[in-house]
Design a protein around this motif. Structure first.
Motif, PDB file in Angstrom:
ATOM      1  N   GLU A 254       0.729  -1.330   0.079  1.00  0.00           N
ATOM      2  CA  GLU A 254       0.101   0.014  -0.020  1.00  0.00           C
ATOM      3  C   GLU A 254       0.863   1.371   0.188  1.00  0.00           C
ATOM      4  O   GLU A 254       0.612   2.169  -0.761  1.00  0.00           O
ATOM      5  CB  GLU A 254      -0.954   0.009   1.150  1.00  0.00           C
ATOM      6  N   GLU A 255       2.025   1.139   0.759  1.00  0.00           N
ATOM      7  CA  GLU A 255       2.850   2.554   0.892  1.00  0.00           C
ATOM      8  C   GLU A 255       3.564   2.600  -0.439  1.00  0.00           C
ATOM      9  O   GLU A 255       3.943   3.743  -0.627  1.00  0.00           O
ATOM     10  CB  GLU A 255       3.798   2.101   2.038  1.00  0.00           C
ATOM     11  N   SER A 256       3.760   1.666  -1.268  1.00  0.00           N
ATOM     12  CA  SER A 256       4.410   1.948  -2.784  1.00  0.00           C
ATOM     13  C   SER A 256       3.363   2.361  -3.542  1.00  0.00           C
ATOM     14  O   SER A 256       4.094   2.786  -4.738  1.00  0.00           O
ATOM     15  CB  SER A 256       4.919   0.556  -3.093  1.00  0.00           C
ATOM     16  N   LEU A 257       2.230   2.513  -3.443  1.00  0.00           N
ATOM     17  CA  LEU A 257       1.314   3.042  -4.399  1.00  0.00           C
ATOM     18  C   LEU A 257       1.184   4.633  -4.279  1.00  0.00           C
ATOM     19  O   LEU A 257       1.424   5.200  -3.295  1.00  0.00           O
ATOM     20  CB  LEU A 257      -0.189   2.465  -4.054  1.00  0.00           C
ATOM     21  N   LYS A 258       0.709   4.988  -5.299  1.00  0.00           N
ATOM     22  CA  LYS A 258       0.911   6.422  -5.656  1.00  0.00           C
ATOM     23  C   LYS A 258      -0.677   6.958  -6.143  1.00  0.00           C
ATOM     24  O   LYS A 258      -1.558   6.111  -6.178  1.00  0.00           O
ATOM     25  CB  LYS A 258       1.812   7.128  -6.821  1.00  0.00           C
ATOM     26  N   ASP A 259      -0.783   8.125  -6.096  1.00  0.00           N
ATOM     27  CA  ASP A 259      -2.299   8.707  -6.378  1.00  0.00           C
ATOM     28  C   ASP A 259      -2.754   8.165  -7.715  1.00  0.00           C
ATOM     29  O   ASP A 259      -3.948   7.891  -7.789  1.00  0.00           O
ATOM     30  CB  ASP A 259      -2.333  10.250  -6.430  1.00  0.00           C
ATOM     31  N   LYS A 260      -2.093   8.040  -8.910  1.00  0.00           N
ATOM     32  CA  LYS A 260      -2.181   7.477 -10.213  1.00  0.00           C
ATOM     33  C   LYS A 260      -2.736   6.005  -9.801  1.00  0.00           C
ATOM     34  O   LYS A 260      -3.546   5.577 -10.971  1.00  0.00           O
ATOM     35  CB  LYS A 260      -1.086   7.619 -11.174  1.00  0.00           C
ATOM     36  N   ASN A 261      -2.566   5.174  -8.911  1.00  0.00           N
ATOM     37  CA  ASN A 261      -2.819   4.076  -8.834  1.00  0.00           C
ATOM     38  C   ASN A 261      -4.253   3.942  -8.263  1.00  0.00           C
ATOM     39  O   ASN A 261      -5.269   3.064  -8.088  1.00  0.00           O
ATOM     40  CB  ASN A 261      -2.019   3.106  -7.835  1.00  0.00           C
ATOM     41  N   TYR A 262      -4.980   5.038  -7.667  1.00  0.00           N
ATOM     42  CA  TYR A 262      -6.109   5.182  -7.049  1.00  0.00           C
ATOM     43  C   TYR A 262      -6.768   6.534  -7.874  1.00  0.00           C
ATOM     44  O   TYR A 262      -6.966   7.438  -7.110  1.00  0.00           O
ATOM     45  CB  TYR A 262      -6.126   5.439  -5.678  1.00  0.00           C
ATOM     46  N   LYS A 263      -7.127   6.274  -8.941  1.00  0.00           N
ATOM     47  CA  LYS A 263      -7.768   7.590  -9.721  1.00  0.00           C
ATOM     48  C   LYS A 263      -8.908   8.057  -9.126  1.00  0.00           C
ATOM     49  O   LYS A 263      -9.074   9.069  -8.834  1.00  0.00           O
ATOM     50  CB  LYS A 263      -8.025   7.009 -11.235  1.00  0.00           C
ATOM     51  N   LYS A 264      -9.997   7.217  -8.792  1.00  0.00           N
ATOM     52  CA  LYS A 264     -11.189   7.298  -8.300  1.00  0.00           C
ATOM     53  C   LYS A 264     -11.040   8.107  -6.978  1.00  0.00           C
ATOM     54  O   LYS A 264     -11.821   8.966  -6.674  1.00  0.00           O
ATOM     55  CB  LYS A 264     -12.336   6.121  -8.154  1.00  0.00           C
ATOM     56  N   HIS A 265     -10.247   7.541  -5.861  1.00  0.00           N
ATOM     57  CA  HIS A 265     -10.191   7.875  -4.475  1.00  0.00           C
ATOM     58  C   HIS A 265      -9.518   9.437  -4.826  1.00  0.00           C
ATOM     59  O   HIS A 265     -10.234  10.241  -4.159  1.00  0.00           O
ATOM     60  CB  HIS A 265      -9.278   7.095  -3.985  1.00  0.00           C
ATOM     61  N   LYS A 266      -8.705   9.412  -5.575  1.00  0.00           N
ATOM     62  CA  LYS A 266      -7.843  11.069  -5.843  1.00  0.00           C
ATOM     63  C   LYS A 266      -9.108  11.921  -6.114  1.00  0.00           C
ATOM     64  O   LYS A 266      -9.250  13.108  -5.560  1.00  0.00           O
ATOM     65  CB  LYS A 266      -6.913  10.921  -6.914  1.00  0.00           C
ATOM     66  N   THR A 267      -9.662  11.656  -7.146  1.00  0.00           N
ATOM     67  CA  THR A 267     -10.887  12.470  -7.778  1.00  0.00           C
ATOM     68  C   THR A 267     -11.803  12.870  -6.648  1.00  0.00           C
ATOM     69  O   THR A 267     -12.136  13.860  -6.580  1.00  0.00           O
ATOM     70  CB  THR A 267     -11.420  12.093  -9.163  1.00  0.00           C
ATOM     71  N   TRP A 268     -12.166  11.841  -5.857  1.00  0.00           N
ATOM     72  CA  TRP A 268     -13.067  12.051  -4.755  1.00  0.00           C
ATOM     73  C   TRP A 268     -12.730  12.798  -3.682  1.00  0.00           C
ATOM     74  O   TRP A 268     -13.270  13.960  -3.357  1.00  0.00           O
ATOM     75  CB  TRP A 268     -13.513  10.526  -4.397  1.00  0.00           C
ATOM     76  N   LEU A 269     -11.447  12.738  -3.371  1.00  0.00           N
ATOM     77  CA  LEU A 269     -10.877  13.421  -2.121  1.00  0.00           C
ATOM     78  C   LEU A 269     -10.788  15.048  -2.952  1.00  0.00           C
ATOM     79  O   LEU A 269     -10.873  16.066  -1.979  1.00  0.00           O
ATOM     80  CB  LEU A 269      -9.314  13.150  -1.826  1.00  0.00           C
ATOM     81  N   ASP A 270     -10.541  15.070  -3.889  1.00  0.00           N
ATOM     82  CA  ASP A 270     -10.415  16.710  -4.639  1.00  0.00           C
ATOM     83  C   ASP A 270     -11.941  17.178  -4.458  1.00  0.00           C
ATOM     84  O   ASP A 270     -12.086  18.568  -4.150  1.00  0.00           O
ATOM     85  CB  ASP A 270      -9.992  16.815  -6.280  1.00  0.00           C
ATOM     86  N   LYS A 271     -12.884  16.532  -4.909  1.00  0.00           N
ATOM     87  CA  LYS A 271     -14.027  16.980  -4.835  1.00  0.00           C
ATOM     88  C   LYS A 271     -14.606  17.207  -3.463  1.00  0.00           C
ATOM     89  O   LYS A 271     -15.455  18.342  -3.253  1.00  0.00           O
ATOM     90  CB  LYS A 271     -15.185  15.752  -5.256  1.00  0.00           C
ATOM     91  N   VAL A 272     -14.371  16.216  -2.338  1.00  0.00           N
ATOM     92  CA  VAL A 272     -14.792  16.715  -0.908  1.00  0.00           C
ATOM     93  C   VAL A 272     -13.980  18.011  -0.598  1.00  0.00           C
ATOM     94  O   VAL A 272     -14.522  18.836   0.165  1.00  0.00           O
ATOM     95  CB  VAL A 272     -14.514  15.466  -0.085  1.00  0.00           C
ATOM     96  N   LYS A 273     -12.771  18.200  -0.953  1.00  0.00           N
ATOM     97  CA  LYS A 273     -11.911  19.265  -0.612  1.00  0.00           C
ATOM     98  C   LYS A 273     -12.590  20.657  -1.118  1.00  0.00           C
ATOM     99  O   LYS A 273     -12.696  21.795  -0.426  1.00  0.00           O
ATOM    100  CB  LYS A 273     -10.482  19.321  -0.911  1.00  0.00           C
ATOM    101  N   SER A 274     -13.127  20.749  -2.451  1.00  0.00           N
ATOM    102  CA  SER A 274     -13.458  21.838  -3.085  1.00  0.00           C
ATOM    103  C   SER A 274     -15.014  22.217  -2.392  1.00  0.00           C
ATOM    104  O   SER A 274     -15.338  23.345  -2.398  1.00  0.00           O
ATOM    105  CB  SER A 274     -13.688  21.802  -4.476  1.00  0.00           C
ATOM    106  N   PHE A 275     -15.723  20.835  -2.061  1.00  0.00           N
ATOM    107  CA  PHE A 275     -16.905  21.103  -1.437  1.00  0.00           C
ATOM    108  C   PHE A 275     -17.050  21.999   0.036  1.00  0.00           C
ATOM    109  O   PHE A 275     -17.843  22.892   0.291  1.00  0.00           O
ATOM    110  CB  PHE A 275     -17.837  19.578  -1.126  1.00  0.00           C
ATOM    111  N   PHE A 276     -15.807  21.577   0.735  1.00  0.00           N
ATOM    112  CA  PHE A 276     -15.654  22.205   2.216  1.00  0.00           C
ATOM    113  C   PHE A 276     -14.958  23.630   1.934  1.00  0.00           C
ATOM    114  O   PHE A 276     -14.875  24.204   3.163  1.00  0.00           O
ATOM    115  CB  PHE A 276     -14.911  21.349   2.967  1.00  0.00           C
ATOM    116  N   LYS A 277     -14.522  24.061   1.083  1.00  0.00           N
ATOM    117  CA  LYS A 277     -13.718  25.375   0.970  1.00  0.00           C
ATOM    118  C   LYS A 277     -14.940  26.684   1.059  1.00  0.00           C
ATOM    119  O   LYS A 277     -15.824  26.717   0.598  1.00  0.00           O
ATOM    120  CB  LYS A 277     -13.054  25.495  -0.668  1.00  0.00           C
TER     121      LYS A 277
END
Length: 277
Positions: A254-277
């Motif tokens: 798991e520690e060896s993985l990068k954002d590009k290995n979890y595309k949906k997860h990354k997109t989701w986190l970005d959405k949540v961040k912009s929602f709470f701004k």
């Protein structure tokens, strides 16, 4: 004369009541519904008396005019109503609308022309038939009490629920669990079909809920030559009950993985961040 006359000047009713229709339920499997099947059915019915061939008369004796209705086959019933006397016609109970009765009643059937019989028949159930549909067999119902045609037999089809497949029209649907390593790395899985086992390729990076379609593995159309498909939905299974060593290996991975290995997860986190701004 008048309305009751019918054709040829006879005063007997021209319509003869056919025998009663019968229902019979047949249970089949989904596999049998997909390919069609032959079944033997056995049922009891009121049949034409074999001794008098349905006439109700003892062999050698003749028929005579029914005294109750004078050969008309019906009797008139007068009812008093607010609008005055109403005359209606009902079938004569003595001759059942025939207008004649036997001089000597047949001993086998007591003059009714009908006896109980057991019928055994092979029936063809066509491919593509659905649960609740009916097949009609002309003249396979009960014998008529007044020399009319037999009723019909309606075969009601019941398709049993299947352990693996769910039917959706001509398609069949199946949910299959796959290992999360197979989903990540890709591989082959064994798929059940109505005709046997088949192998199916799972591409690397397959997500849970992904649908795959196997052409022509469904059910044949009831009319025409089209065949449905098998739709497979994969469910990615997460391993459980990991021991310490397995957990350590998985954490290191798991520690060896990068954002590009979890595309949906990354997109989701970005959405949540912009929602709470």
């Amino acid at each position: 004369g008048g309305f009751g006359g019918g054709f040829g000047g006879s005063s007997r009713r021209s319509y003869v009541e056919p025998g009663r229709d019968l229902r019979y339920q047949v249970e089949i499997t989904l596999e049998e519904a997909a390919t069609g099947v032959e079944k033997t059915i056995k049922y009891k019915r009121n049949g034409k008396c074999p001794s008098c061939n349905g006439s109700g008369a003892e062999a050698g004796s003749s028929m005579k005019t029914c005294p109750k209705c004078n050969g008309r086959g019906y009797v008139e019933v007068t009812q008093r109503t607010i609008l005055g006397n109403m005359v209606s016609q009902s079938e004569c109970s003595e001759c059942h609308g025939k207008g004649e009765i036997p001089e000597k009643k047949c001993k086998t059937c007591g003059g009714t022309g009908i006896t109980k019989e057991t019928v055994e028949k092979k029936i063809k159930i066509p491919a593509g038939i659905e649960d609740g549909q009916k097949l009609r067999l002309d003249g396979m119902g009960e014998a008529s009490e007044n020399g009319g045609p037999n009723g019909d037999l309606y075969i009601v089809i019941r398709v049993k629920d299947h352990a693996i497949f769910e039917r959706r029209g001509m398609d069949i649907y199946c949910e299959i669990p796959i290992k999360f390593t197979t989903a990540a790395l890709g591989g082959e899985v064994e798929i059940p079909t109505l005709k046997g086992k088949k192998n199916m390729k799972i591409p690397a990076g397959t997500q849970t809920g992904k649908m795959f379609r196997m052409r022509g593995e469904g059910i044949q159309a009831l009319r025409g030559s089209m065949v449905g498909d098998e739709i497979i939905q994969v469910v990615v299974e997460t391993p459980i009950d990991l021991n310490e060593n397995q957990q350590k290996l998985l954490r290191a991975f798991e520690e060896s993985l990068k954002d590009k290995n979890y595309k949906k997860h990354k997109t989701w986190l970005d959405k949540v961040k912009s929602f709470f701004k």
